[in-house]
Each structure stands twice: as C-alpha cells, then as structure tokens.
Scaffold this motif. Structure first.
Motif, PDB file in Angstrom:
ATOM      1  N   MET A 119      31.089  32.887  11.191  1.00 55.76           N
ATOM      2  CA  MET A 119      29.854  32.992  11.971  1.00 55.76           C
ATOM      3  C   MET A 119      29.071  31.683  11.841  1.00 55.76           C
ATOM      4  O   MET A 119      28.817  31.215  10.739  1.00 55.76           O
ATOM      5  CB  MET A 119      29.006  34.164  11.475  1.00 55.76           C
ATOM      6  N   LYS A 120      28.673  31.144  12.970  1.00 58.58           N
ATOM      7  CA  LYS A 120      28.042  29.823  12.968  1.00 58.58           C
ATOM      8  C   LYS A 120      26.632  29.859  13.571  1.00 58.58           C
ATOM      9  O   LYS A 120      26.319  30.699  14.410  1.00 58.58           O
ATOM     10  CB  LYS A 120      28.914  28.828  13.751  1.00 58.58           C
ATOM     11  N   ILE A 121      25.824  28.932  13.105  1.00 59.30           N
ATOM     12  CA  ILE A 121      24.480  28.772  13.660  1.00 59.30           C
ATOM     13  C   ILE A 121      24.589  28.166  15.054  1.00 59.30           C
ATOM     14  O   ILE A 121      25.336  27.205  15.263  1.00 59.30           O
ATOM     15  CB  ILE A 121      23.630  27.866  12.751  1.00 59.30           C
ATOM     16  N   THR A 122      23.852  28.740  16.008  1.00 54.99           N
ATOM     17  CA  THR A 122      23.837  28.179  17.363  1.00 54.99           C
ATOM     18  C   THR A 122      22.544  27.429  17.655  1.00 54.99           C
ATOM     19  O   THR A 122      22.556  26.419  18.356  1.00 54.99           O
ATOM     20  CB  THR A 122      24.026  29.287  18.409  1.00 54.99           C
ATOM     21  N   ARG A 123      21.428  27.908  17.112  1.00 53.39           N
ATOM     22  CA  ARG A 123      20.158  27.194  17.270  1.00 53.39           C
ATOM     23  C   ARG A 123      19.133  27.767  16.309  1.00 53.39           C
ATOM     24  O   ARG A 123      19.296  28.888  15.803  1.00 53.39           O
ATOM     25  CB  ARG A 123      19.625  27.289  18.707  1.00 53.39           C
ATOM     26  N   ILE A 124      18.094  27.002  16.061  1.00 49.64           N
ATOM     27  CA  ILE A 124      16.986  27.465  15.215  1.00 49.64           C
ATOM     28  C   ILE A 124      15.706  27.350  16.030  1.00 49.64           C
ATOM     29  O   ILE A 124      15.391  26.282  16.569  1.00 49.64           O
ATOM     30  CB  ILE A 124      16.879  26.650  13.920  1.00 49.64           C
ATOM     31  N   GLU A 125      14.998  28.439  16.118  1.00 48.98           N
ATOM     32  CA  GLU A 125      13.811  28.556  16.971  1.00 48.98           C
ATOM     33  C   GLU A 125      12.550  28.570  16.116  1.00 48.98           C
ATOM     34  O   GLU A 125      12.514  29.198  15.052  1.00 48.98           O
ATOM     35  CB  GLU A 125      13.921  29.855  17.775  1.00 48.98           C
ATOM     36  N   GLU A 171      27.355  35.277  16.635  1.00 48.02           N
ATOM     37  CA  GLU A 171      27.682  36.708  16.642  1.00 48.02           C
ATOM     38  C   GLU A 171      26.467  37.566  16.961  1.00 48.02           C
ATOM     39  O   GLU A 171      26.519  38.797  16.843  1.00 48.02           O
ATOM     40  CB  GLU A 171      28.302  37.115  15.305  1.00 48.02           C
ATOM     41  N   GLY A 172      25.387  36.928  17.359  1.00 51.61           N
ATOM     42  CA  GLY A 172      24.205  37.658  17.792  1.00 51.61           C
ATOM     43  C   GLY A 172      23.271  38.103  16.689  1.00 51.61           C
ATOM     44  O   GLY A 172      22.220  38.688  16.957  1.00 51.61           O
ATOM     45  N   GLY A 209      22.519  38.634   4.717  1.00 51.52           N
ATOM     46  CA  GLY A 209      22.323  40.029   4.323  1.00 51.52           C
ATOM     47  C   GLY A 209      22.652  41.003   5.437  1.00 51.52           C
ATOM     48  O   GLY A 209      23.281  42.048   5.212  1.00 51.52           O
ATOM     49  N   LYS A 210      22.221  40.670   6.639  1.00 52.45           N
ATOM     50  CA  LYS A 210      22.513  41.542   7.786  1.00 52.45           C
ATOM     51  C   LYS A 210      24.015  41.587   8.064  1.00 52.45           C
ATOM     52  O   LYS A 210      24.571  42.644   8.363  1.00 52.45           O
ATOM     53  CB  LYS A 210      21.739  41.052   9.008  1.00 52.45           C
ATOM     54  N   TYR A 211      24.682  40.452   7.962  1.00 48.77           N
ATOM     55  CA  TYR A 211      26.119  40.378   8.223  1.00 48.77           C
ATOM     56  C   TYR A 211      26.906  41.186   7.189  1.00 48.77           C
ATOM     57  O   TYR A 211      27.868  41.896   7.527  1.00 48.77           O
ATOM     58  CB  TYR A 211      26.564  38.920   8.203  1.00 48.77           C
ATOM     59  N   LEU A 212      26.498  41.104   5.926  1.00 47.03           N
ATOM     60  CA  LEU A 212      27.186  41.815   4.848  1.00 47.03           C
ATOM     61  C   LEU A 212      26.684  43.244   4.666  1.00 47.03           C
ATOM     62  O   LEU A 212      27.203  43.979   3.823  1.00 47.03           O
ATOM     63  CB  LEU A 212      27.029  41.048   3.530  1.00 47.03           C
ATOM     64  N   ASN A 213      25.641  43.602   5.445  1.00 44.46           N
ATOM     65  CA  ASN A 213      25.051  44.946   5.373  1.00 44.46           C
ATOM     66  C   ASN A 213      24.494  45.239   3.971  1.00 44.46           C
ATOM     67  O   ASN A 213      24.630  46.343   3.451  1.00 44.46           O
ATOM     68  CB  ASN A 213      26.074  46.012   5.775  1.00 44.46           C
ATOM     69  N   GLN A 214      23.845  44.220   3.389  1.00 47.80           N
ATOM     70  CA  GLN A 214      23.283  44.352   2.046  1.00 47.80           C
ATOM     71  C   GLN A 214      21.865  43.791   1.997  1.00 47.80           C
ATOM     72  O   GLN A 214      21.567  42.788   2.648  1.00 47.80           O
ATOM     73  CB  GLN A 214      24.132  43.580   1.041  1.00 47.80           C
ATOM     74  N   PRO A 215      20.978  44.398   1.187  1.00 53.06           N
ATOM     75  CA  PRO A 215      19.671  43.776   0.952  1.00 53.06           C
ATOM     76  C   PRO A 215      19.855  42.427   0.259  1.00 53.06           C
ATOM     77  O   PRO A 215      20.669  42.306  -0.672  1.00 53.06           O
ATOM     78  CB  PRO A 215      18.957  44.772   0.033  1.00 53.06           C
ATOM     79  N   VAL A 220       4.164  29.572  11.619  1.00 47.33           N
ATOM     80  CA  VAL A 220       5.323  29.400  12.504  1.00 47.33           C
ATOM     81  C   VAL A 220       6.390  30.399  12.090  1.00 47.33           C
ATOM     82  O   VAL A 220       6.792  30.438  10.918  1.00 47.33           O
ATOM     83  CB  VAL A 220       5.902  27.967  12.420  1.00 47.33           C
ATOM     84  N   LEU A 221       6.833  31.220  13.030  1.00 52.83           N
ATOM     85  CA  LEU A 221       7.936  32.140  12.784  1.00 52.83           C
ATOM     86  C   LEU A 221       9.239  31.410  13.104  1.00 52.83           C
ATOM     87  O   LEU A 221       9.407  30.859  14.191  1.00 52.83           O
ATOM     88  CB  LEU A 221       7.802  33.381  13.658  1.00 52.83           C
ATOM     89  N   VAL A 222      10.148  31.392  12.140  1.00 56.88           N
ATOM     90  CA  VAL A 222      11.427  30.695  12.303  1.00 56.88           C
ATOM     91  C   VAL A 222      12.531  31.722  12.503  1.00 56.88           C
ATOM     92  O   VAL A 222      12.630  32.703  11.748  1.00 56.88           O
ATOM     93  CB  VAL A 222      11.728  29.806  11.082  1.00 56.88           C
ATOM     94  N   ARG A 223      13.356  31.492  13.515  1.00 56.46           N
ATOM     95  CA  ARG A 223      14.496  32.366  13.788  1.00 56.46           C
ATOM     96  C   ARG A 223      15.780  31.538  13.830  1.00 56.46           C
ATOM     97  O   ARG A 223      15.877  30.572  14.599  1.00 56.46           O
ATOM     98  CB  ARG A 223      14.303  33.102  15.110  1.00 56.46           C
TER      99      ARG A 223
END
Length: 366
Positions: free
Chosen positions: A1-7, A40-41, A111-117, A32-35
């Motif tokens: 899974m790769k980074i596509t952009r940082i907002e 992989e969405g 964490g989201k990808y591995l389904n773990q906190p 500033v909120l960073v995303r």
C-alpha cells in the motif's frame, strides 16, 4: 500500500476561554487537518497546531510544506516505510508539527490497514491516561476556582500552573493559593515558558519549596546556558525541557549537557515515530517524561492518549490532555470524555480520529 498524496486542510475554531502564557496567547485554534491518502483508499488523519512563537510555524507555512514539499516527496512510498519517510522529511529543517502530523496520519493508516488500535501496535501498556489540566494567566482566586470546578466535574487532580509573569507578586502567589485551596493531595507543577531569568527562577524555587511542586518546566531560556545549568544543578525538584527539546537531537543535548533532567514529549511535534525514540533515550538514561500539550484539539488529544497509554514510562504521570475543553467546538465525530480524571484509548482500528465532515466544512478556511 502506497501513499498517493498528503492533504492539508486549514480550519479555525474559537476558544471560549483563551489561554495566556509567557510566550504568547491563543484565542482561536487556527489549525491544519492533515490527511494521508493511499492507493487502497485508506486515509489517515492527524491535527497540526501552528505555534509561531514556539516553533516558527503558521497555518500557511504548514499547508505549504505539507502539500508542496512532503506530499510530492513521500508519494509512492510504502506506508510501512516509516524510517524512510522520517529521513525524507528531515531534509527539510524545522517544521516540527507538520512532520509530526504526517507521521501520526501514517500510523493511523497502518492501524486501519491492520485492523488494530495504534496504541496496541506501539506498546499496548494500558487503556487510559490520567489527565492534567493547564491553568493560564488569571488572578490567583480565579485559577483556584477553575481548578476546583475541573476537579468536581471531571475528577482532575493534577494541574499545571502557567507562570512567567512577575515571579514574586503574581506567580508565587498563584502557586500558594492553589496549594492551599486544593490541599496536599493535588499534584501541582509550574511552567514559565522561558519567562524568567535563571536568577528569578532560583528565587521562585526558594519561595515555593514548601508547596510540594513536582517540577518546573522551561523556567528560563535554555540559551542562557550557564544560568540554566546552575539552576538544574541546584534545584531540589526536576527542571523540565519542553520547547528547548522539540526533537530527539535537542532532547539528547539538553539532558547530556545538564540543561534539564526531565522531558516533555509532545506527539504534535514529534509524531509517534520520533516520540518513541525520545522515550527510549529517556528511559535508558533514567530520565522521567510526561506527555505535554500543544493546546490540542480533541483530534490532537486522542493522539497523545494513544501514545501515552502505549508505554509504562509515559503513562505513570498525568498527561496534559484537557485544554480542548476551552474550545467552542471540535472536529472529532465522537467527542472525548474525561471519566474520573482519565481519558481512555479508542478501541478502534487506527488512532480513533474519525472526523465530523459537517463540522469540518463549517470551520474550514476557504
């Protein structure tokens, strides 16, 4: 899974109770909120607090460095290549909170990808952090009333007193009033934000020696080298480095050269990756740490809880986690709550920073 952009999304939320301290004041959260977006969405989220009088960063400078420099440089990297990302971002000097937010958002993706906190991935020591509340510049009796209200409503019994005004007529009086009004069971410490000289700091320590203050943070400018080291050597309580030690290198310098014997760790300026390195260094040297506050929103606060609860060394002291209560609103979809003086880790994949999109649209700076 790769980074596509940082907002980078600028927004502004007013404070109901502005916080005043020696190095400045904050009346509005111009953050500033960073995303971090991936192929992989999965999207990671973090909050960035500009502190121009501490780190030289502004809302506009954070947006520029994130979107114009970090986003193109990090795009295409695997989301697990954290040390590579650190190396890339370190080529750009300073910009501590921008780097910290990118790192936290990357951890959120992991964490989201591995389904773990993320707190479990970092160390998983405990499920909560005890809360310390910061008290800004106000008359002594007003500060006491605020502290009593926070104790009654939220169960908070640890307080940081912002000092750095006139040490004798204002700061010592406030410290004494708080101790007498809160009793011996309250945990109290002071932060001068570099507002005194080394000699003034020594006099404050002398006159407050009977008040059971636990430590003193940034009493004077760390560049006042000889005075600062004399102060650390002669003080009966620890002297903490905060803004003088924003990263691993400066933290090591202050400890090894005698500029401090206690450290603040702030995830907003170090992310989780560098904060872990600072923590390991401190623990290996026998130096105590505490989790500090950048006058964080709830989004920033839950990141601090995530990190602080992950390790025994950070969780044994109260973290500065409650100043979001002074804000008029927040972006977190599920608001934080303080229960019996504690904030609990979010038992969800990632950091737990799901955003209320309607509020973001409302407070966003267009």
């Amino acid at each position: 899974m790769k980074i596509t952009r940082i907002e980078a999304i600028p927004y502004s939320i007013p404070y109901v109770h502005p916080l005043h301290f020696a190095s400045g004041s904050v009346a509005e959260a111009d953050h500033v909120l960073v995303r971090v977006h991936t192929d992989e969405g999965i999207v990671g989220v973090a909050d960035t607090p500009p502190r121009p009088y501490t780190y030289g960063e502004t809302q506009k400078s954070i947006m520029a460095v994130v979107e114009d420099i970090f986003s193109p440089q990090l795009s295409g990297l695997d989301i697990f290549a954290r040390d590579r990302m650190q190396t890339v971002m370190d080529r750009t000097v300073h910009n501590q909170t921008a780097k910290g937010a990118v790192d936290i958002a990357v951890w959120d993706v992991i964490g989201k990808y591995l389904n773990q906190p993320v707190s479990s991935l970092l160390g998983g020591y405990t499920d909560h952090m005890t809360v310390s509340h910061m008290l800004g510049f106000k008359p002594a009796q007003e500060l006491l009333q605020m502290a009593l209200e926070f104790r009654e409503k939220h169960g908070i019994n640890t307080f940081k007193l912002k000092t750095g005004r006139h040490p004798i007529t204002l700061d010592i009086e406030a410290a004494r009033v708080l101790r007498e009004g809160l009793g011996p069971e309250a945990h109290l410490y002071m932060d001068a934000n570099r507002g005194w000289s080394a000699n003034e700091s020594a006099e404050v320590l002398r006159q407050t020696a009977d008040l059971g203050m636990e430590f003193l943070e940034e009493p004077d400018d760390a560049r006042e080298v000889l005075g600062r080291r004399r102060l650390v050597t002669n003080s009966s309580i620890p002297i903490a480095a905060d803004e003088s030690a924003p990263d691993l290198g400066t933290a090591a310098r202050e400890i090894l050269t005698g500029g401090a014997n206690f450290l603040a760790i702030k995830t907003a300026r170090s992310g989780f990756t560098e904060a872990t390195k600072i923590l390991g260094m401190a623990q290996g040297m026998g130096i105590d740490v505490y989790v500090g506050n950048q006058i964080d929103t709830q989004v920033g606060t839950i990141a601090s809880v995530t990190f602080g609860a992950a390790f025994a060394h950070t969780s044994k002291r109260a973290g500065e986690l409650s100043n979001y209560l002074d804000m008029a609103d927040d972006l977190l979809a599920e608001p934080l709550s303080i229960e019996d003086g504690k904030i609990f880790v979010r038992d969800v994949p990632g950091v737990g920073t799901a955003i209320d999109e309607d509020k973001l649209a409302h407070y966003r700076n267009h």
